[in-house]
Design a protein around this motif. Structure first.
Motif, short mmCIF file in Angstrom:
data_model
loop_
_atom_site.label_atom_id
_atom_site.label_comp_id
_atom_site.label_asym_id
_atom_site.label_seq_id
_atom_site.Cartn_x
_atom_site.Cartn_y
_atom_site.Cartn_z
N GLN A 62 0.83 -1.20 0.00
CA GLN A 62 0.00 0.00 0.00
C GLN A 62 0.86 1.26 0.00
N PHE A 63 0.30 2.29 -0.62
CA PHE A 63 0.92 3.61 -0.59
C PHE A 63 0.44 4.32 0.67
N ILE A 64 1.29 5.21 1.19
CA ILE A 64 0.93 6.01 2.36
C ILE A 64 1.21 7.46 1.97
N TYR A 65 0.17 8.29 2.01
CA TYR A 65 0.33 9.68 1.62
C TYR A 65 -0.53 10.57 2.51
N PHE A 66 -0.14 11.83 2.57
CA PHE A 66 -0.83 12.81 3.41
C PHE A 66 -1.93 13.47 2.60
N ASN A 67 -3.15 13.49 3.15
CA ASN A 67 -4.28 14.08 2.44
C ASN A 67 -5.30 14.58 3.46
N ASN A 68 -5.71 15.82 3.31
CA ASN A 68 -6.73 16.42 4.20
C ASN A 68 -6.39 16.26 5.69
#
Length: 154
Positions: A62-68
């Motif tokens: 899985q990708f892990i990214y910052f959002n909201n």
């Protein structure tokens, strides 16, 4: 006589099975690097993709990214990066972190591995268990050096 033969057969079978060691083989693909990731690195859990400021968890795929305002785990890249070329983009192998939250060090990673960062030339250590040519599908530079059967051109 028939009982004696059955008894002897049972004893022989018992001895044969008691001297044989039981072997159990489990083949689980948890933690297998993706086709676009560098391979051959022992004990790594994450890549950091500086161009899109995203982590990839190898164990969870899985990708892990910052959002909201929060960190998102997803099998897919966020919308703005859906067309990002994972094969050509630089991947930082985070071989010094083995926890569950690599983004704990995001500020340091972001500063050290800025957008456009290109560290040492990336190389694959070892080979995957499938056609080497398929691994580099879409990589024109690499395909110029390999024929259609996955063998290096001379």
């Amino acid at each position: 006589m028939k009982t004696l033969k059955l008894s002897i057969a049972a004893i022989v079978l018992f001895i044969a099975t008691s001297t044989t060691q039981a072997q159990v083989s489990v083949n689980v693909n948890i933690g297998t690097p993706p086709a676009w990731g560098p391979v051959g690195y022992a004990n790594i859990d994450y890549y950091y993709l500086p161009d899109i400021q995203t982590y990839y968890d190898i164990r969870l795929s899985q990708f892990i990214y910052f959002n909201n305002g929060r960190w998102i785990y997803s099998r897919y890249l966020p919308g703005p990066y859906r067309h990002y070329d994972l094969y050509r983009g630089y991947k930082v192998v985070l071989n010094d972190y083995h926890g569950r939250t690599p983004y704990k060090y995001f500020k340091a990673h972001k500063a050290k591995y800025y957008k456009g960062y290109k560290g040492k030339p990336q190389k694959t250590i070892g080979y995957r268990n499938y056609n080497h040519h398929d691994y580099h599908k879409g990589n024109k530079h690499h395909n110029d050096h390999w024929n259609n059967h996955g063998h290096k051109k001379h």
